[in-house]
Design a protein around this motif. Structure first.
Motif, PDB file in Angstrom:
ATOM      1  N   LYS A 100      50.709  33.463  33.383  1.00  0.00           N
ATOM      2  CA  LYS A 100      52.000  33.411  33.108  1.00  0.00           C
ATOM      3  C   LYS A 100      53.211  34.015  33.864  1.00  0.00           C
ATOM      4  CE  LYS A 100      51.735  32.161  27.816  1.00  0.00           C
ATOM      5  NZ  LYS A 100      52.734  32.450  26.777  1.00  0.00           N
ATOM      6  N   LEU A 101      52.199  35.329  33.659  1.00  0.00           N
ATOM      7  CA  LEU A 101      53.343  36.541  34.909  1.00  0.00           C
ATOM      8  C   LEU A 101      53.210  36.174  36.103  1.00  0.00           C
ATOM      9  CD1 LEU A 101      51.530  39.460  32.980  1.00  0.00           C
ATOM     10  CD2 LEU A 101      54.451  37.984  32.718  1.00  0.00           C
ATOM     11  N   GLY A 102      51.765  35.852  36.553  1.00  0.00           N
ATOM     12  CA  GLY A 102      51.350  35.695  38.439  1.00  0.00           C
ATOM     13  C   GLY A 102      50.677  36.353  38.577  1.00  0.00           C
ATOM     14  N   ARG A 103      49.848  36.102  39.990  1.00  0.00           N
ATOM     15  CA  ARG A 103      49.079  37.775  40.373  1.00  0.00           C
ATOM     16  C   ARG A 103      49.570  38.514  40.875  1.00  0.00           C
ATOM     17  NH1 ARG A 103      47.804  32.564  39.187  1.00  0.00           N
ATOM     18  NH2 ARG A 103      45.963  31.109  40.753  1.00  0.00           N
ATOM     19  N   ARG A 104      51.277  38.810  41.053  1.00  0.00           N
ATOM     20  CA  ARG A 104      52.209  39.953  41.899  1.00  0.00           C
ATOM     21  C   ARG A 104      51.744  41.062  41.220  1.00  0.00           C
ATOM     22  NH1 ARG A 104      56.435  39.439  44.123  1.00  0.00           N
ATOM     23  NH2 ARG A 104      56.207  40.730  45.664  1.00  0.00           N
ATOM     24  N   PRO A 105      52.762  40.432  39.648  1.00  0.00           N
ATOM     25  CA  PRO A 105      52.853  41.681  39.020  1.00  0.00           C
ATOM     26  C   PRO A 105      52.063  42.604  38.220  1.00  0.00           C
ATOM     27  CG  PRO A 105      54.659  39.585  39.109  1.00  0.00           C
ATOM     28  CD  PRO A 105      52.914  39.536  39.808  1.00  0.00           C
ATOM     29  N   LEU A 106      50.364  41.590  38.125  1.00  0.00           N
ATOM     30  CA  LEU A 106      49.427  42.041  37.686  1.00  0.00           C
ATOM     31  C   LEU A 106      48.986  43.692  38.891  1.00  0.00           C
ATOM     32  CD1 LEU A 106      47.558  39.520  35.834  1.00  0.00           C
ATOM     33  CD2 LEU A 106      48.169  41.557  34.574  1.00  0.00           C
ATOM     34  N   ILE A 107      48.916  43.076  39.575  1.00  0.00           N
ATOM     35  CA  ILE A 107      48.191  44.064  40.689  1.00  0.00           C
ATOM     36  C   ILE A 107      49.442  45.125  41.074  1.00  0.00           C
ATOM     37  CG2 ILE A 107      48.861  42.614  42.739  1.00  0.00           C
ATOM     38  CD1 ILE A 107      45.915  43.571  43.807  1.00  0.00           C
TER      39      ILE A 107
ATOM     40  N   GLY B   7      44.093  50.215  33.852  1.00  0.00           N
ATOM     41  CA  GLY B   7      45.265  49.585  34.569  1.00  0.00           C
ATOM     42  C   GLY B   7      44.306  48.671  35.835  1.00  0.00           C
ATOM     43  N   PHE B   8      43.141  49.023  36.407  1.00  0.00           N
ATOM     44  CA  PHE B   8      42.207  48.322  37.285  1.00  0.00           C
ATOM     45  C   PHE B   8      41.520  47.139  36.332  1.00  0.00           C
ATOM     46  CE2 PHE B   8      38.227  47.533  38.576  1.00  0.00           C
ATOM     47  CZ  PHE B   8      38.088  47.603  40.117  1.00  0.00           C
ATOM     48  N   CYS B   9      41.374  47.223  35.548  1.00  0.00           N
ATOM     49  CA  CYS B   9      40.931  45.907  34.602  1.00  0.00           C
ATOM     50  C   CYS B   9      41.785  44.322  34.629  1.00  0.00           C
ATOM     51  CB  CYS B   9      39.892  46.219  33.075  1.00  0.00           C
ATOM     52  SG  CYS B   9      38.882  47.208  33.727  1.00  0.00           S
ATOM     53  N   MET B  10      43.522  45.303  34.053  1.00  0.00           N
ATOM     54  CA  MET B  10      44.320  43.531  33.626  1.00  0.00           C
ATOM     55  C   MET B  10      44.236  43.886  35.696  1.00  0.00           C
ATOM     56  SD  MET B  10      46.600  45.844  31.677  1.00  0.00           S
ATOM     57  CE  MET B  10      47.832  44.497  31.856  1.00  0.00           C
ATOM     58  N   GLY B  11      44.627  44.258  36.066  1.00  0.00           N
ATOM     59  CA  GLY B  11      44.806  43.244  37.594  1.00  0.00           C
ATOM     60  C   GLY B  11      43.580  43.377  38.570  1.00  0.00           C
ATOM     61  N   PRO B  12      43.044  44.634  38.983  1.00  0.00           N
ATOM     62  CA  PRO B  12      43.433  45.043  40.605  1.00  0.00           C
ATOM     63  C   PRO B  12      41.460  44.777  40.208  1.00  0.00           C
ATOM     64  CG  PRO B  12      43.933  46.525  40.388  1.00  0.00           C
ATOM     65  CD  PRO B  12      44.367  46.030  39.410  1.00  0.00           C
ATOM     66  N   ALA B  13      40.414  44.964  39.255  1.00  0.00           N
ATOM     67  CA  ALA B  13      39.353  44.426  39.028  1.00  0.00           C
ATOM     68  C   ALA B  13      39.074  42.716  39.942  1.00  0.00           C
ATOM     69  CB  ALA B  13      38.912  44.034  37.499  1.00  0.00           C
ATOM     70  N   GLY B  14      40.279  41.488  39.223  1.00  0.00           N
ATOM     71  CA  GLY B  14      39.364  40.177  39.607  1.00  0.00           C
ATOM     72  C   GLY B  14      40.590  39.948  40.972  1.00  0.00           C
ATOM     73  N   VAL B  15      42.041  40.135  40.563  1.00  0.00           N
ATOM     74  CA  VAL B  15      42.712  39.137  41.439  1.00  0.00           C
ATOM     75  C   VAL B  15      42.277  39.867  42.999  1.00  0.00           C
ATOM     76  CG1 VAL B  15      45.616  39.173  41.948  1.00  0.00           C
ATOM     77  CG2 VAL B  15      44.538  39.693  39.613  1.00  0.00           C
ATOM     78  N   PRO B  16      42.038  40.362  43.446  1.00  0.00           N
ATOM     79  CA  PRO B  16      41.986  40.479  44.897  1.00  0.00           C
ATOM     80  C   PRO B  16      40.462  39.496  45.078  1.00  0.00           C
ATOM     81  CG  PRO B  16      41.355  42.968  44.802  1.00  0.00           C
ATOM     82  CD  PRO B  16      42.062  41.784  43.000  1.00  0.00           C
ATOM     83  N   PHE B  17      39.317  39.117  44.696  1.00  0.00           N
ATOM     84  CA  PHE B  17      38.800  38.117  44.946  1.00  0.00           C
ATOM     85  C   PHE B  17      39.125  36.902  45.039  1.00  0.00           C
ATOM     86  CE2 PHE B  17      36.139  42.136  43.161  1.00  0.00           C
ATOM     87  CZ  PHE B  17      35.616  42.186  44.235  1.00  0.00           C
ATOM     88  N   LEU B  18      40.212  36.691  44.032  1.00  0.00           N
ATOM     89  CA  LEU B  18      40.744  35.385  43.649  1.00  0.00           C
ATOM     90  C   LEU B  18      41.469  35.443  44.969  1.00  0.00           C
ATOM     91  CD1 LEU B  18      41.491  33.156  41.764  1.00  0.00           C
ATOM     92  CD2 LEU B  18      43.023  34.773  40.708  1.00  0.00           C
ATOM     93  N   MET B  19      42.863  35.809  45.253  1.00  0.00           N
ATOM     94  CA  MET B  19      43.610  36.326  46.454  1.00  0.00           C
ATOM     95  C   MET B  19      42.999  35.833  47.006  1.00  0.00           C
ATOM     96  SD  MET B  19      46.495  38.955  45.542  1.00  0.00           S
ATOM     97  CE  MET B  19      46.515  38.596  47.276  1.00  0.00           C
TER      98      MET B  19
END
Length: 464
Positions: A326-333, A374-386
């Motif tokens: 819903k929010l996208g990758r950028r807002p979460l990270i 904050g880490f678990c909501m975005g930076p934990a997984g988004v870098p590997f997905l990106m």
């Protein structure tokens, strides 16, 4: 979302990603027991115990050798996924966990601190491989509208791994001195389950078609994963990517770094992966008990406070997983890095003021929770997905090697130097993490586009 797609995502996340989180946090609660074992063994061998500094150095090596193993594992990813495939690499790597569990489980019985260190390095080797291969596999089998949801599933299991390590480390469970070898070797259970069940699922269809030119195998895999007989559109999209790459072989790391057509994608992978580890999250995970002790939390309450932070990690990971599409990758990270930076500054302020304001210790705990959430909501997984989304098939393995290597190198750096940084800079050491987090958030805001619901070719054209 089909049953096979969800099942294989849960299986590899449980059998691989969760072990990364578990091994990050497992050394936290038994730290004093392991140090006592090292000291007693040294005394038996040489007739005298270890002084404080050498003992800290030996224990820091035990903590950080995990990251060195991870660095080696991440460097092997390109060769392994090309030779054995995505699923094959995950199956073979599970054997490493069984070997590591044996080393750590029998270390005290055989009076060998070296076995603990070797076991930690082998678990790091396994995590270094799987931390790249799991999101690579899931990114290739998932439809584009589910890529974010399935891609963040491993990050939830990383948080669950940390949480399980914190719960099992309670004094009532495996937190006693006699249980710490068992505590370290529990990792063999999820790895064994993955080893037994993963052969029931197909290999990545993109790997089969684009790299092995196996159209029949790719079609059968798509039928299984997508649960529909009509997969011709997906096959055509893969063939289009295959045609565009027909004159391009799998790139090496050196070729990737020299390729000007993907320089911004490569730089983005470097910045986000290095920033993820230099954000200070590993310092929080490795030394949670020490941080809470410095914040003035009573020693008897620290294990339960730590478990509470672990539960919040899992909730934050679930929020990220269910909101990413819903929010996208950028807002979460961006939100994740900003909150981590502000909370790191908050820890510094609270530690400086707690001598005059006793209630500031609770602010420290709140800030630690804020960093983890904050880490678990975005930076934990988004870098590997990106990393999977920013590159086409020919560049993807090399990109994972670059991102994974930096990830582990920075992980080792933080794990090894943080105790000494804390001794020399005191509360001000967290300001370093604050600056890094805010700079990474600014970079993502200015440079990286949104990749939600786009094919790999469309993302490549956006950067071009």
């Amino acid at each position: 979302l089909t049953f096979p797609l969800l099942s294989v995502t849960l299986l590899v996340s449980f059998g691989s990603s969760m072990l990364y989180g578990y091994n990050l946090a497992v050394v936290n609660s038994p730290a004093e027991h392991i140090k006592a074992f090292y000291n007693a063994t040294w005394s038996q061998r040489y007739g005298h115990g270890l002084a404080s500094s050498p003992l800290t150095l030996l224990y820091s090596l035990t903590v950080s050798i995990f990251a060195l193993g991870g660095l080696v594992g991440s460097l092997l990813v390109g060769v392994l996924v090309e030779r054995y495939g995505r699923k094959g690499t995950l199956s073979c790597s599970a054997l490493l966990v069984l070997l590591a569990g044996g080393f750590m489980g029998f270390s005290r019985k055989l009076g060998s601190p070296e076995m603990v260190i070797v076991g930690r390095s082998i678990t790091g080797l396994h995590s270094g491989i799987c931390l790249s291969v799991v999101p690579l596999y899931l990114g290739e089998i998932a439809p584009k509208n589910l890529r974010g949801f399935l891609g963040l599933m491993p990050s939830i299991f990383i948080c669950l791994g940390v949480f399980f390590a914190q719960v099992l480390g309670l004094p009532e469970l495996l937190g006693e001195d006699k249980f710490w070898p068992l505590f370290l070797s529990v990792v063999v259970v999820p790895a064994s389950l993955q080893l037994l069940l993963l052969h029931c699922f197909p290999e990545s269809p993109r790997y089969l078609l684009i790299e092995k030119n196996d159209v029949c195998g790719a079609t059968a895999a798509l039928h299984r994963f997508l649960g529909t007989p009509n997969v011709q559109d997906v096959i055509e999209e893969m063939k289009q990517e295959q045609r565009s790459l027909s004159s391009v072989e799998m790139l090496s790391v050196w070729q990737l770094l020299r390729d000007r057509s993907v320089r911004w994608q490569t730089l983005s992978v470097v910045v986000v992966n290095a920033g993820m580890q230099l954000s200070g999250i590993d310092a929080i995970w490795f030394y949670t008990n020490t941080i809470f002790e410095n914040a003035g939390i009573p020693v008897s309450q620290i294990p339960y406070t730590t478990v509470g932070t672990g539960a919040i990690e899992v909730v934050a990971g679930l929020i990220g997983c269910f909101t990413i599409e819903k929010l996208g990758r950028r807002p979460l990270i961006i939100t994740g890095f900003c909150s981590m930076g502000l909370c790191s500054a908050g820890i510094t302020v609270s530690l400086l003021l707690q001598t005059t304001l006793s209630w500031m210790r609770y602010v420290s705990v709140f800030c630690v929770v804020g960093i983890i959430a904050g880490f678990c909501m975005g930076p934990a997984g988004v870098p590997f997905l990106m990393t999977a989304e920013l590159f086409t098939q020919s560049h993807r393995p090399a990109a994972y090697i670059v991102g994974g290597s930096l990830n582990w190198l920075c992980n080792f750096t933080i794990g090894f130097i943080f105790p000494f940084l804390q001794m020399s800079a005191g509360a001000f050491c967290y300001l370093v993490f604050c600056g890094i987090c805010l700079l990474v958030a600014l970079y993502v805001y200015l440079i990286i586009p949104e990749t939600k619901n786009k094919t790999f070719m469309e993302i490549s054209h956006i950067f071009a």
